[in-house]
Design an enzyme around this catalytic site. Structure first.
Site, mmCIF file in Angstrom:
data_model
loop_
_atom_site.group_PDB
_atom_site.id
_atom_site.type_symbol
_atom_site.label_atom_id
_atom_site.label_comp_id
_atom_site.label_asym_id
_atom_site.label_seq_id
_atom_site.Cartn_x
_atom_site.Cartn_y
_atom_site.Cartn_z
ATOM 1 N N ARG A 1 -10.862 -9.733 -3.835
ATOM 2 C CA ARG A 1 -10.749 -9.263 -2.449
ATOM 3 C C ARG A 1 -10.376 -7.775 -2.445
ATOM 4 N NH1 ARG A 1 -6.340 -6.816 0.697
ATOM 5 N NH2 ARG A 1 -6.783 -7.275 2.869
ATOM 6 N N VAL A 2 -11.105 -7.016 -1.672
ATOM 7 C CA VAL A 2 -10.812 -5.589 -1.524
ATOM 8 C C VAL A 2 -10.533 -5.321 -0.054
ATOM 9 C CG1 VAL A 2 -11.725 -3.264 -1.739
ATOM 10 C CG2 VAL A 2 -12.218 -4.952 -3.507
ATOM 11 N N GLY A 3 -9.434 -4.665 0.214
ATOM 12 C CA GLY A 3 -9.074 -4.347 1.590
ATOM 13 C C GLY A 3 -9.575 -2.978 2.002
ATOM 14 N N ASP A 4 -8.864 -2.387 2.949
ATOM 15 C CA ASP A 4 -9.322 -1.102 3.490
ATOM 16 C C ASP A 4 -8.967 0.077 2.601
ATOM 17 O OD1 ASP A 4 -6.584 -1.735 4.286
ATOM 18 O OD2 ASP A 4 -6.640 0.182 5.337
ATOM 19 N N THR B 1 -2.157 1.529 6.277
ATOM 20 C CA THR B 1 -1.489 0.425 5.597
ATOM 21 C C THR B 1 -1.337 -0.725 6.575
ATOM 22 O OG1 THR B 1 0.566 -0.351 4.585
ATOM 23 C CG2 THR B 1 0.749 1.501 6.085
ATOM 24 N N GLY B 2 -1.847 -1.887 6.206
ATOM 25 C CA GLY B 2 -1.733 -3.006 7.122
ATOM 26 C C GLY B 2 -2.741 -4.090 6.822
ATOM 27 N N THR C 1 0.845 -1.191 0.000
ATOM 28 C CA THR C 1 0.000 0.000 0.000
ATOM 29 C C THR C 1 0.885 1.247 0.000
ATOM 30 O OG1 THR C 1 -1.458 -1.257 1.459
ATOM 31 C CG2 THR C 1 -1.980 1.067 1.132
ATOM 32 N N GLY D 1 -5.807 -5.301 6.187
ATOM 33 C CA GLY D 1 -6.966 -4.547 5.728
ATOM 34 C C GLY D 1 -8.283 -4.927 6.371
#
Lengths: 174, 133
Positions: B29-32, B52-53, B1, B55
């Site tokens: 898949r979608v993260g934060d 960042t991390g 990220t 998600g």
């Protein structure tokens, strides 16, 4: 009081000092500095915060060193997907894209959603249409490929095939 | 990220985050990162945040907007709010990672609860600072 300020990040996780050579560490610092300079130039020229973060993230996206850049993280099928979001604190205007592939700078696709549509998030073909209508440059898979990210994918898939636990933050963070 | 937050000379805040993801993530898949309030948030009255991390945890704890909420409702400073979210909410719930944030006065906060975060800051005085660990 600080009149303008800017911060950037290029990801977080397990950053092993043992594999980070002095030369590579210098490259990371230089890449971060370039991103800061891109945003700083906007702010020093009386530009807006929204333009500054756009410029800084574009600079980071252009760097193959960072996992979200030209070496975007691969899916388990070996394909690359992109997500990005941007938000203006003045108006709470926001734009985001998810699960797309193609724009050289995904953050500019998110910016196009914010600037050119009534929506906050777009996915799929219409997200790409908005990016194309905004005149954004697109790239093919070779542009975004980096050997390091491909090797990480193969390593993770091999671990899964062997049934090994995959809880390394570096993998989980991409 | 990758991400950035800024306060401009007129006092406006903004945040941007791009293309997170876990190695060999599930397709779709979608993260934060693209979720407003989870990995990206900006509000002139409180702060701008880019995360960042891990998600999924950032999403469940609404990490970015939680920092703004703590400032708005509890009167916390940016540093207090950001540290609480990263070192308490996320860290205690398997949410390794970090974030960058700036408040309405231009104060910066860059907490992380893992081994390192590629990060950098610059202010109006032209002082550039980049760090990894």
């Amino acid at each position: 009081m600080t009149k303008f300020s800017l911060a950037v990040h290029g990801g977080a996780g397990t950053i092993r000092k043992s594999s980070l050579t002095p030369a590579l560490e210098a490259e990371y610092h230089a890449a971060l500095r370039r991103a800061l300079e891109a945003g700083h130039d906007v702010l020093a020229g009386h530009g807006t915060a929204i333009d500054a973060v756009t410029a800084a993230v574009c600079a980071l996206e252009d760097e193959p060193l960072f996992n979200a850049g030209r070496g975007a993280v691969f899916t388990s099928e070996g394909k690359q997907e992109m997500d990005a979001a941007i938000m203006d604190g003045t108006t709470r205007a926001a734009g985001a894209v998810g699960g797309i592939f193609g724009p050289r700078n995904p953050i500019r696709a998110a910016r196009a959603v914010m600037d050119a549509t009534d929506h906050v998030m777009l996915i799929g073909p219409n997200a790409l249409n908005v990016a194309r209508d905004a005149g954004l440059p697109f790239e093919d898979t070779d542009y975004f490929f980096t050997q390091a990210r491909w090797d990480a994918l193969q390593s993770t898939l091999a671990m899964r095939a062997e049934g090994k636990e995959d809880d390394d933050p570096a993998r989980r963070h991409g | 990220t990758v991400g950035a937050v800024a306060r401009d000379a007129a006092g406006h805040l903004a945040a941007a985050t791009s293309t997170g993801g876990m190695t060999a993530k599930s397709p779709g898949r979608v993260g934060d990162t693209p979720l407003i309030g989870a990995g990206t948030f900006a509000d002139n009255a409180t702060c701008a945040v880019s995360g960042t991390g891990h998600g999924e945890v950032f999403i469940r704890w609404c990490a970015a907007s939680e920092i703004a909420a703590r400032m708005r409702h509890a009167g916390q400073s940016l540093a207090q709010a950001a540290d609480h979210v990263v070192m308490h909410d996320l860290a205690l719930n398997d949410g390794s990672g970090g974030l960058i944030a700036v408040d309405a006065d231009g104060n910066l906060s860059l907490p992380f609860n893992c081994e390192g975060m590629y990060r950098g800051t610059v202010t109006q005085d032209g002082r550039f600072d980049t760090r990894i660990h």
